[in-house]
Design an enzyme around this catalytic site. Structure first.
Site, short mmCIF file in Angstrom:
data_model
loop_
_atom_site.label_atom_id
_atom_site.label_comp_id
_atom_site.label_asym_id
_atom_site.label_seq_id
_atom_site.Cartn_x
_atom_site.Cartn_y
_atom_site.Cartn_z
N ASN A 95 0.82 -1.21 0.00
CA ASN A 95 0.00 0.00 0.00
C ASN A 95 0.85 1.27 0.00
O ASN A 95 0.54 2.25 0.65
CB ASN A 95 -1.01 0.00 1.16
CG ASN A 95 -0.37 0.13 2.53
OD1 ASN A 95 0.80 -0.20 2.72
ND2 ASN A 95 -1.14 0.59 3.51
N ASP A 120 -10.49 2.88 6.52
CA ASP A 120 -9.35 1.96 6.57
C ASP A 120 -9.81 0.53 6.83
O ASP A 120 -9.36 -0.41 6.18
CB ASP A 120 -8.37 2.38 7.67
CG ASP A 120 -7.25 3.27 7.16
OD1 ASP A 120 -6.65 2.92 6.13
OD2 ASP A 120 -6.98 4.30 7.79
#
Length: 397
Positions: free
Chosen positions: A97, A170
């Site tokens: 990420n 998230d």
């Protein structure tokens, strides 16, 4: 022991929250997740909610890094990149990420990985997507809440936008990342082919609002999508929402507005008929709120239960952790940290054949498994010593 993904190796280049939590889900299921971090450690080792630390470990580290082995590599050194390339050759999944393009510059991106392992699954999590006008912007939960409309619909007309009280984007993005990887693994099992999986915080935030956006985009659009008064969302009718009582708060969900009016003894001139529950929700909610604020929470619960109106009391965290259903579900578990201190974690959220995956490894010290992973890759003692001396790989301490 839950080992549904035993034999699957995931090479994780992840930091912050979405990536680590997403691959933690796979680690819980038995995948061998190798978490690669720079010698100084990834971001999750440096930032901690409420400035708390347990034996030097941050809350962010504890939240998303169980059941993983830790390897430190300096990817700025060619020797470190070479170790990573050897790991790709032994892995089923790469998950990362970083901002789009970072691993490409290191020779470890999707196209490079496919040349090393043609059937590799490459899962990339980003703030806004793999490309597009925002590709170079910093992607972070609060920023995405602001950009996606989530902060607006969570706010009220009286007080304006408000952030969700947790990193909801998230966490949802992490679940989507895990789901995408699992789907790609099924494809690989059936066809022998790899796959690229892309998940973004922005798309995750919009997906969280699927019901709201579907309602907004079809038919007449509202002038304001903030929550009106006590009502829990712009597209709901009365009484759906949260109301103050004399000594707390209570949520009222589904039930007949006419029945609720009768139950509470709302005066006739203040009542809104059930068929007007949406169009006159402000008036209906105001009458309900004015009535409930003079009653205790226990009195409200007794009345609503007696008349079959769906409801729940508003609990704080102290109440949640002792809730009998939460305890029964074993939603929290206390284990020992690497140094032996007790730490309490949120459990894996899914059961398999009635069982919950165990914590095989608590969050590890930085580089705790560097030595054993290098041995698995075939590096002999002299070669390992050379990597340590060059700083390409680090060991604990």
């Amino acid at each position: 022991m839950v080992d549904l993904l035993k034999g699957i190796r995931v090479l994780s280049f992840n930091h912050f929250l979405m990536g680590p939590v997403g691959v933690q889900f796979l680690a819980d299921l038995g995948a061998d997740v190798i978490a690669v971090e720079p010698p100084e450690g990834a971001f999750q080792r440096k930032w901690s909610g409420a400035e708390k630390r347990i034996d030097g470990q941050t809350m962010l580290l504890l939240a998303g890094n169980r059941n993983k082995r830790s390897l430190t590599l300096d990817l700025k050194k060619p020797e470190g990149v070479e170790v990573a390339r050897k790991l790709i050759a032994t892995s089923d999944v790469i998950a990362e990420n970083f901002r789009p393009g970072v691993l490409d510059k290191l020779g470890l991106g999707f196209e490079h990985a496919r040349k090393i392992k043609p059937d590799i699954i490459y899962a990339a999590a980003s703030g806004y997507g793999a490309d597009g006008p925002y590709v170079n912007r910093p992607g972070q939960d609060l920023l995405i809440q602001a950009l996606s409309g989530l902060a607006m619909i969570t706010g009220t007309r009286e007080h304006g936008p408000r952030a969700v009280g947790v990193s909801a984007v998230d966490h949802h993005g992490a679940a989507l990342l895990a789901a995408g990887i699992l789907a790609a693994l099924v494809k690989k099992e059936r066809t022998g082919q790899g796959c690229r999986v892309d998940v973004s915080l922005l798309s995750a935030a919009i997906d969280l609002q699927m019901e709201s956006f579907t309602c907004y985009l079809n038919g007449e659009r509202p002038d304001d999508v903030r929550q009106p008064g006590s009502i829990a969302g712009w597209y709901y009718g009365a009484p759906y929402g949260i109301y103050a009582t004399n000594d707390g708060h209570i949520a009222i969900s589904l039930g007949s507005l006419d029945t609720l009016n009768d139950t509470l003894g709302i005066p006739r001139n203040q009542r809104v008929p059930a068929e007007e529950a949406y169009r006159q929700r402000d008036k209906a909610a105001a009458a309900i709120a004015a009535n409930l604020v003079h009653r205790t929470t226990s009195e409200c619960v007794a009345l609503l239960e007696a008349h079959g109106i769906w409801h729940a009391t508003i609990k704080d965290y102290a109440d949640v952790v002792t809730d009998p259903q939460v305890v029964h579900n074993k939603s929290f578990q206390t284990i020992r940290s690497v140094s032996g201190s007790p730490i309490t974690l949120v459990s894996h959220p899914v059961r398999y054949d009635g069982g919950v995956p165990e914590v095989r490894l608590p969050p590890q010290e930085l580089g705790a498994q560097s030595e054993e992973i290098l041995e698995e890759l075939g590096y002999n003692a002299q070669e390992r010593k050379s990597l340590y001396a060059k700083g390409a790989v680090a060991t604990p301490g």
